[in-house]
Design a protein around this motif. Structure first.
Motif, PDB file in Angstrom:
ATOM      1  N   THR A  63       1.025  -1.178   0.116  1.00 22.59           N
ATOM      2  CA  THR A  63      -0.155  -0.201   0.223  1.00 22.59           C
ATOM      3  C   THR A  63       0.825   1.112  -0.106  1.00 22.59           C
ATOM      4  N   ALA A  64       0.491   2.006  -0.745  1.00 17.75           N
ATOM      5  CA  ALA A  64       0.959   3.498  -0.927  1.00 17.75           C
ATOM      6  C   ALA A  64       0.070   4.362   0.258  1.00 17.75           C
ATOM      7  N   GLY A  65       0.522   5.441   0.311  1.00 19.96           N
ATOM      8  CA  GLY A  65       0.025   6.407   1.592  1.00 19.96           C
ATOM      9  C   GLY A  65      -1.312   6.557   1.816  1.00 19.96           C
ATOM     10  N   VAL A  66      -2.609   6.606   0.895  1.00 23.86           N
ATOM     11  CA  VAL A  66      -3.830   6.721   0.957  1.00 23.86           C
ATOM     12  C   VAL A  66      -4.265   5.351   1.511  1.00 23.86           C
ATOM     13  N   SER A  67      -3.908   4.438   0.749  1.00 27.60           N
ATOM     14  CA  SER A  67      -4.153   2.865   1.136  1.00 27.60           C
ATOM     15  C   SER A  67      -3.756   2.663   2.380  1.00 27.60           C
ATOM     16  N   THR A  68      -2.518   3.028   2.879  1.00 30.60           N
ATOM     17  CA  THR A  68      -1.834   2.778   4.205  1.00 30.60           C
ATOM     18  C   THR A  68      -2.752   3.383   5.197  1.00 30.60           C
ATOM     19  N   MET A  69      -3.384   4.624   4.909  1.00 25.00           N
ATOM     20  CA  MET A  69      -4.131   5.236   5.854  1.00 25.00           C
ATOM     21  C   MET A  69      -5.337   4.708   6.197  1.00 25.00           C
ATOM     22  N   TYR A  70      -5.911   3.909   5.282  1.00 22.91           N
ATOM     23  CA  TYR A  70      -7.317   3.441   5.224  1.00 22.91           C
ATOM     24  C   TYR A  70      -6.984   1.875   5.765  1.00 22.91           C
ATOM     25  N   ALA A  71      -6.119   1.437   5.546  1.00 22.94           N
ATOM     26  CA  ALA A  71      -5.755  -0.246   5.864  1.00 22.94           C
ATOM     27  C   ALA A  71      -5.241  -0.185   7.133  1.00 22.94           C
ATOM     28  N   GLY A  72      -4.252   0.538   7.677  1.00 19.83           N
ATOM     29  CA  GLY A  72      -3.679   0.666   8.634  1.00 19.83           C
ATOM     30  C   GLY A  72      -2.740  -0.551   8.687  1.00 19.83           C
ATOM     31  N   ASP A  73      -1.650  -0.620   9.912  1.00 21.58           N
ATOM     32  CA  ASP A  73      -0.826  -1.496   9.634  1.00 21.58           C
ATOM     33  C   ASP A  73      -1.229  -2.830   9.750  1.00 21.58           C
ATOM     34  N   GLY A  74      -0.853  -3.711   8.919  1.00 20.10           N
ATOM     35  CA  GLY A  74      -0.951  -5.098   8.744  1.00 20.10           C
ATOM     36  C   GLY A  74      -2.394  -5.774   8.046  1.00 20.10           C
ATOM     37  N   GLY A  75      -2.993  -4.523   7.675  1.00 16.12           N
ATOM     38  CA  GLY A  75      -4.357  -4.386   6.761  1.00 16.12           C
ATOM     39  C   GLY A  75      -3.982  -5.268   5.407  1.00 16.12           C
ATOM     40  N   ILE A  76      -5.064  -6.139   4.818  1.00 13.68           N
ATOM     41  CA  ILE A  76      -5.078  -6.452   3.924  1.00 13.68           C
ATOM     42  C   ILE A  76      -6.299  -6.177   2.861  1.00 13.68           C
ATOM     43  N   ILE A  77      -6.162  -5.892   1.564  1.00 13.23           N
ATOM     44  CA  ILE A  77      -7.083  -5.371   0.745  1.00 13.23           C
ATOM     45  C   ILE A  77      -7.257  -6.318  -0.383  1.00 13.23           C
ATOM     46  N   ILE A  78      -8.307  -6.777  -0.893  1.00 19.32           N
ATOM     47  CA  ILE A  78      -8.262  -7.802  -2.016  1.00 19.32           C
ATOM     48  C   ILE A  78      -9.335  -7.360  -2.902  1.00 19.32           C
ATOM     49  N   CYS A  79      -9.154  -7.597  -4.231  1.00 21.03           N
ATOM     50  CA  CYS A  79     -10.094  -6.976  -5.212  1.00 21.03           C
ATOM     51  C   CYS A  79     -10.119  -8.320  -6.252  1.00 21.03           C
ATOM     52  N   TYR A  80     -11.233  -8.454  -7.009  1.00 19.30           N
ATOM     53  CA  TYR A  80     -11.337  -9.220  -7.988  1.00 19.30           C
ATOM     54  C   TYR A  80     -12.730  -8.885  -8.977  1.00 19.30           C
TER      55      TYR A  80
END
Length: 278
Positions: free
Chosen positions: A261-278
């Motif tokens: 994750t870059a900055g904005v996604s890091t802000m939303y996901a937080g440390d250790g967060g996982i985002i998926i898409c398909y």
């Protein structure tokens, strides 16, 4: 036909995309307390996470100006822009204003602004789909039609390790945050078709939460052989690889990508967060 794909910095690009001259990134700005951080190639994820953990105030983001988008409209004949969900940021509206202003002086330019109704790797998949069609030599109008249809069929989900940012931002009461922390409850979230965020489920412990997310992929994916499975991780590649392996045991996707994750996604996901898409 020449083309350019402009994305805001919530789009978590692969290394190949970063090197590809067809792609360019328009950065958002992050605010942590009194500190402003431009979400560009200088972004330091580790430093940002430390600042967030030390700040009593939730981090915020500010969208790019219309001028920031218009700077990239020159040159190529076909311009495609992919932004963070319009329900999460003003980035989409800013890009729309840029398009309107630019077309007043350049009425024959082809420009399309895609509200991803997603974030992070959801935007990545849209950008890759645009490129796939553009490289096939499809006409601008056809690409726009097909990409909008592709976006409507996407699914975005994520698991949060830490609820602190939600608590600080007022999206989770202090009591709920404390109870969740004590009981080790991890929410499994999903993006709605409108680009808002809802809770899918929750579990005690991160592994169980990830398991719920993996199960949901197997249950609702359609035509996986035609789709890329994309994973973004915030400071936890091992966890991303676990999700990849568990999903690919059950579902045969066309391809799989993992990005940080870059900055904005890091802000939303937080440390250790996982985002998926398909």
């Amino acid at each position: 036909m020449s083309y350019r794909i402009i994305v805001d910095s919530c789009t978590d690009l692969t290394q190949e995309m970063r090197k590809d001259e067809h792609f360019c990134v328009v950065p958002l700005t992050l605010q942590v307390g009194e500190k402003s951080i431009v979400d560009d190639e200088t972004f330091n994820q580790r430093r940002f996470l430390t600042l967030v953990s030390e700040s009593p105030i939730a981090p915020k983001s500010s969208c790019p100006s219309p001028d920031a988008y218009m700077e990239h409209f020159k040159g190529e004949e076909d311009i495609y822009v992919v932004t963070l969900s319009g329900n999460l940021s003003g980035s989409f509206n800013s890009a729309e204003v840029a398009k309107k202003l630019y077309l007043e002086e350049n009425p024959h330019k082809n420009i399309e602004i895609f509200n991803s109704c997603s974030a992070s790797v959801g935007q990545t998949l849209i950008a890759l789909k645009i490129q796939e069609y553009a490289e096939k030599g499809m006409e601008f109008a056809k690409i726009v039609e097909l990409v909008h249809k592709f976006r409507e069929g996407m699914s975005t989900k994520f698991v949060l390790e830490n609820l602190d940012t939600l608590r600080k931002s007022g999206r989770l009461t202090g009591l709920k945050a404390i109870i969740s922390s004590v009981l080790n409850i991890k929410p499994v979230m999903y993006g709605t078709p409108e680009g808002t965020i809802n809770k899918l489920d929750q579990a005690r412990g991160i592994q169980k939460a990830l398991g719920i997310m993996v199960d949901s992929v197997e249950k609702d994916v359609k035509k996986p052989e035609e789709r890329i499975f994309a994973i973004a991780h915030c400071n936890n590649l091992e966890r991303a690889m676990y999700v990849r392996d568990e999903v690919l045991k059950r579902v045969h996707f066309k391809d799989c990508i993992i990005v940080s994750t870059a900055g904005v996604s890091t802000m939303y996901a937080g440390d250790g967060g996982i985002i998926i898409c398909y």
